[in-house]
Design an enzyme around this catalytic site. Sequence first.
Site, PDB file in Angstrom:
ATOM      1  N   GLN A 174      17.509  10.444  65.852  1.00  0.00           N
ATOM      2  CA  GLN A 174      18.773   9.885  66.328  1.00  0.00           C
ATOM      3  C   GLN A 174      19.277  10.636  67.554  1.00  0.00           C
ATOM      4  OE1 GLN A 174      20.083   9.713  61.756  1.00  0.00           O
ATOM      5  NE2 GLN A 174      21.786   9.261  63.112  1.00  0.00           N
TER       6      GLN A 174
ATOM      7  N   PHE B 146      20.537   7.219  58.926  1.00  0.00           N
ATOM      8  CA  PHE B 146      21.703   7.568  58.099  1.00  0.00           C
ATOM      9  C   PHE B 146      22.203   8.994  58.328  1.00  0.00           C
ATOM     10  CE2 PHE B 146      18.942   4.708  55.456  1.00  0.00           C
ATOM     11  CZ  PHE B 146      19.646   3.550  55.720  1.00  0.00           C
TER      12      PHE B 146
ATOM     13  N   GLU C  82      19.344  13.206  62.646  1.00  0.00           N
ATOM     14  CA  GLU C  82      20.131  13.763  63.748  1.00  0.00           C
ATOM     15  C   GLU C  82      19.631  15.149  64.117  1.00  0.00           C
ATOM     16  OE1 GLU C  82      24.798  14.620  64.949  1.00  0.00           O
ATOM     17  OE2 GLU C  82      24.326  13.296  63.281  1.00  0.00           O
TER      18      GLU C  82
ATOM     19  N   ARG D 131      35.440  17.097  59.200  1.00  0.00           N
ATOM     20  CA  ARG D 131      35.734  15.667  59.060  1.00  0.00           C
ATOM     21  C   ARG D 131      36.204  15.343  57.643  1.00  0.00           C
ATOM     22  NH1 ARG D 131      34.553  10.625  62.013  1.00  0.00           N
ATOM     23  NH2 ARG D 131      33.874  11.882  63.779  1.00  0.00           N
TER      24      ARG D 131
ATOM     25  N   ARG E  16      25.665   9.546  56.679  1.00  0.00           N
ATOM     26  CA  ARG E  16      26.589   8.451  56.966  1.00  0.00           C
ATOM     27  C   ARG E  16      28.009   8.755  56.470  1.00  0.00           C
ATOM     28  NH1 ARG E  16      24.644   2.312  55.628  1.00  0.00           N
ATOM     29  NH2 ARG E  16      25.887   1.212  57.204  1.00  0.00           N
TER      30      ARG E  16
ATOM     31  N   PHE F 138      29.586  11.559  57.438  1.00  0.00           N
ATOM     32  CA  PHE F 138      29.695  12.899  58.018  1.00  0.00           C
ATOM     33  C   PHE F 138      30.849  13.710  57.406  1.00  0.00           C
ATOM     34  CE2 PHE F 138      29.797  15.913  61.645  1.00  0.00           C
ATOM     35  CZ  PHE F 138      28.446  16.067  61.854  1.00  0.00           C
TER      36      PHE F 138
ATOM     37  N   THR G  56      34.153  14.535  66.868  1.00  0.00           N
ATOM     38  CA  THR G  56      35.223  15.535  66.901  1.00  0.00           C
ATOM     39  C   THR G  56      34.919  16.648  67.899  1.00  0.00           C
ATOM     40  OG1 THR G  56      34.218  16.594  64.962  1.00  0.00           O
ATOM     41  CG2 THR G  56      36.034  15.071  64.571  1.00  0.00           C
TER      42      THR G  56
ATOM     43  N   ALA H  45      28.270   9.151  64.254  1.00  0.00           N
ATOM     44  CA  ALA H  45      29.727   9.019  64.269  1.00  0.00           C
ATOM     45  C   ALA H  45      30.173   7.583  64.533  1.00  0.00           C
ATOM     46  CB  ALA H  45      30.348   9.974  65.298  1.00  0.00           C
TER      47      ALA H  45
ATOM     48  N   GLU I 149      29.698   3.592  59.771  1.00  0.00           N
ATOM     49  CA  GLU I 149      30.088   4.491  58.681  1.00  0.00           C
ATOM     50  C   GLU I 149      31.263   4.008  57.826  1.00  0.00           C
ATOM     51  OE1 GLU I 149      29.029   8.916  60.269  1.00  0.00           O
ATOM     52  OE2 GLU I 149      30.580   7.831  61.360  1.00  0.00           O
TER      53      GLU I 149
END
Length: 776
Positions: free
Chosen positions: A198, A229, A233, A311, A343, A345, A463, A532, A731
């Site tokens: 990702q 998902f 990442e 988060r 998913r 986060f 963020t 995100a 998400e």
Amino acid sequence: MSVAKSLPHDAAPLHVTGQARYVDDIPVPANCLHLAFGLSTIAHGDITGLDLTAVRAAPGVVAVLAADDLPFENDVSPAANDEPMLATGRVHYVGQPVFLVIAKTHLAARKAARLAKIEYNEKPAILTIDQAIAANSRFEDGPVIWSKGDAGDAIGGATRTLRGAIEMGGQEHFYLESQAALALPQEDGDMLVHSSTQHPTEIQHKVAHALGVAMNAVRVEIRRMGGGFGGKESQGNALAVACAVGARETGCPCKMRYDRDDDMIITGKRHDFRIEYHVGFDDEGRIEGVEFTQYARCGWALDLSIPVADRAMLHADNAYFLPAARIESHRLKTNTQSATAYRGFGGPQGIVGIERVVDHIAHDLGRDPLDVRRVNYYREAQDDVSDASGGSIVNKEKPDAGQQTTPYHMPVEDFVLNGISAALVETSHYHARRAAIADWNAGSEILKKGIALTPVKFGISFTLTHLNQAGALVHVYQDGSIHLNHGGTEMGQGLFQKVAQVAATSFGVDVGLVKITATDTAKVPNTSATAASSGSDLNGMAVKAACDTIRGRMAEFLRAHFSTEKVIFANGQVQVADMTISFSQAAKLAYENRISLSATGFYKTPKIEWDRAAGRGRPFLYFSYGAAVTECVIDTLTGENRILRVDILHDAGTSLNPILDIGQVEGAYVQGAGWLTTEELVWDDRGNLRTHAPSTYKIPACSDRPDIFNVALWGAKNREDTIYRSKAVGEPPFVLGTSAFMALSDAIGACGTAYPELNAPATAETVLAAVNRVRA
């Protein structure tokens, strides 16, 4: 316009015919080598002996590398430089890579990796939240605390108070395509890497450091993933780096893919959470103050745990106005896989915490949880909204001052859940069904039913502010066909199709003229992860900027060439004064007159500002909203349970592609319900993950889906200036699975008078134990 149309996924025919090409499907040269990691068998200890003789002598083995054999940097972490690709003297979890085997075949590499003789000086392992708390094993110096008002005073002055806690397990990503990478050495020391990722730019960065070269010597390409998902990442870094290092050392292409067991044992998962709460409220259920203590089990390395835990704090209010709140977050270090992005986060964990609070309040007051939810909602963004019976659902008793402010002091300017909830209550026949369920439960001793409506308010933006940017590259060829590249990655969510629709709309042509090519760091640099829920927002706007630039050049040329001000692009044609030419004719004419038909586009999200240390600011451009009603039934003798019916109304703004968005909502709900009901990760007391295959780890199957599954989109446009006023949909609907969990709690509550205090995942065993507690 091509946007706002329900068009099929661009690769749907390829998916269903098996022609879609993934990393493992790419044809490789005959001399391609295959890699496998040798893994730690203990959770914590020092390596006192590493005998790789048998590994090197195994059939087909070309080379074996340990940490000391790596040429440059030995790190695959996203940012903290605390995650070596190969262990450096100490291991921190069962499954940590210790050495790398390079062999002629995939099977030869895997077999050889099992032949090492590793001696350890084993140390005590910290595996659980309780053990980490007791040992003060944590990341950062202490807990992070954000607050608004004086929650302690508010709770102390409240008419009623409650305390409680909820445990939430982690979750395996279980993408259909496991982690995979392929590295092909190029001339002059350059490296081409195909990675199922990702985040191509992060792969580029880590590979460059591992090879001791600049980023311009590494090119990363990814056409599609078979699911991500969040699990791709950062978790793909190790494979890409290993392949690149192997290719550098041998001069041959190198390929690596995990099988399912290795993937689950090696890679990180969703963070386990424990959330403790203390809440004060009035006789109507209106929250006056709340204190949360969140404990996140982060695993052995930092990975993305800081923003994930942040988060969770940022979503501790979900849809509810909290006049006073204190949120304390502990990021705990354990000898388990390094927990990572998944998913939502961290947002889902924070939301489940406040949903438990609201549900507990409702039980304490003997009220319908929906009534307590609605009395605590933020005020609607527009005028008062009426419910199905004509009564106002806006909380008039709330003071105007500060009522729209989150616990992190961000104004909530776009709240639409009063209207969404009212519509869903009506279309789902919620009140009639709740009454019917009460009658059913009164007459049924063994089977009990439950129903719940839960909302979601989900913040959209990274963020970490600088990640909120995207680039694109667009070419228009002289035959009118369009070539498009952007920094987003396709993992099945339909991003490429949506962005193609954006480009087609800009030029006024059919989407069939637009070809999107594999995401490529050589075409669009410095990309952010497709995460995100930002893929369409960021890349759609970047693509539109590039297309508008080219269209502007073409229009300017045509005005001058035909001496007119009237130039309109629509329906595959260009109207110039009173004459109409095809788009392809316009492109050819522009080319022949030396008009540039190539452009880059760039977009950065406006308005966001965030002071993490103070817990104050505007970390999100906007919120996405939705609500779900779930009805379930439980067997009180076994704990077995089923979801009977689901009704969802979700806010996607002005959807770029309604059918794709509905598909995302459906899949997200099922995945969210799976996290909270069937998907249980189990480690033994030595740190071995015992649930590392589909035989022991239960994701929802087709038979688990409800017989009645109604999904609709809200349809109101986004108040913020996003791409065609759409909203992110990746998400937020995951959180709607919370309604399944709360419906189970409702059904368990019908067995007695005590509050169920259900923990997640609510497996059959967990449900049965809760039934027995309530009946005791």
